[in-house]
Design an enzyme around this catalytic site. Sequence first.
Site, short mmCIF file in Angstrom:
data_model
loop_
_atom_site.label_atom_id
_atom_site.label_comp_id
_atom_site.label_asym_id
_atom_site.label_seq_id
_atom_site.Cartn_x
_atom_site.Cartn_y
_atom_site.Cartn_z
CG ASN A 1 45.31 36.56 38.50
OD1 ASN A 1 46.51 36.69 38.25
ND2 ASN A 1 44.56 37.55 38.95
CD1 TRP A 2 48.84 30.59 39.50
CD2 TRP A 2 50.82 30.53 38.47
NE1 TRP A 2 49.03 29.31 39.04
CE2 TRP A 2 50.25 29.25 38.40
CE3 TRP A 2 52.08 30.74 37.89
CZ2 TRP A 2 50.88 28.17 37.78
CZ3 TRP A 2 52.72 29.68 37.26
CH2 TRP A 2 52.13 28.41 37.21
CE LYS A 3 44.78 37.78 42.46
NZ LYS A 3 43.88 38.36 43.44
CG HIS B 1 42.92 41.81 38.63
ND1 HIS B 1 43.03 42.29 39.91
CD2 HIS B 1 42.51 40.53 38.73
CE1 HIS B 1 42.69 41.31 40.75
NE2 HIS B 1 42.38 40.24 40.05
CD GLU C 1 44.76 41.79 43.24
OE1 GLU C 1 45.66 41.34 42.52
OE2 GLU C 1 44.08 41.07 43.99
CD GLU D 1 38.42 38.80 39.29
OE1 GLU D 1 38.69 37.64 39.60
OE2 GLU D 1 39.27 39.69 39.23
N GLY E 1 40.22 37.89 47.41
CA GLY E 1 41.22 37.61 48.43
C GLY E 1 40.71 37.77 49.85
CB SER F 1 36.71 34.34 47.97
OG SER F 1 37.46 35.41 48.51
N GLY G 1 42.17 33.30 41.99
CA GLY G 1 43.43 33.85 42.49
C GLY G 1 44.07 32.90 43.49
N GLY G 2 43.86 33.17 44.76
CA GLY G 2 44.52 32.42 45.84
C GLY G 2 44.47 30.90 45.68
#
Length: 276
Positions: free
Chosen positions: A20-22, A105, A107, A185, A191, A231, A252-253
């Site tokens: 997930n590159w966001k 998600h 976010e 999640e 993150g 994470s 993600g990150g």
Amino acid sequence: MTAQPQSAETKNVRALVVANWKMNKVTKEAIDFVEKLNAAWDRLRGVDVVVAPAFPLIGSVARRLKDPFGLAAQNVHSSASGAFTGEVSAKMLVDVGCEFVLVGHSERRVAQGTTHAYGIGESDDEVGRKLKSAQSAGLVPILCVGEQLVERDRGETEARLNAQLAAALDGVSIASSRELVIAYEPVWAIGTGKNATPEQAEKAHHYIRARLADRFGAAIAAHLRILYGGSVKPDNVVEIGRCPDVNGALVGGASLDVEAFVAIGEGIARARERKG
Ligand code: PGA
């Protein structure tokens, strides 16, 4: 009576890792990533791999991503078409080559003025409408659920997961375990560098699978992929991936770096070998 998923079969579910590159990368960076990912296909034989770029990058990624890697969008609108400025429909996503889409998600769920500055505030019910819209266009929804830290501290984790699952899956039917993916999640782990312990992850995943068994029957629930997200890094993925009810990761990150992402895919495959 509560249907029990078949744990022996759960172990044999093919794992899935999703990048997930966001809101990161521009075309050149996306292409560079995909070329390196394609070159690493041999190292990723043991898992299914999906990339979720931001909307403007989807076409460039779709043109280069090699089989068997899959493509996801990060969001979809709940309506099929219409006067919704700035929104993207499920049919449009299918048209540009997406097979999967993230829905719910955290976010996007959080409301303004809470933990996230921009707070879109998608409700559980809206997430459900998006999921159905995705399904009816033939996309596989990756439904994200997870509790806030205050909810965990109050002992409300399972109640929150149950509410999110119930709202999103109300009226949903699936004929096979490949028509839906769930991502657990915990919001406090996203993150933050603070991943859930394997015990916390397994407890939540096991609970989610039991609710899926109630809804879809034990045989389908045993094969549904429940990903862990929050994470995930190359150095913690094996430990989490070894949990019996963890069938992969939503990253993600660490998915922004192709080498780290490939290492995570390899880690999941290794964790599964040890499971059996
Ligand atoms: P993270 O994000 O890996 O950066 O914690 C996961 C996610 O939000 O899907």
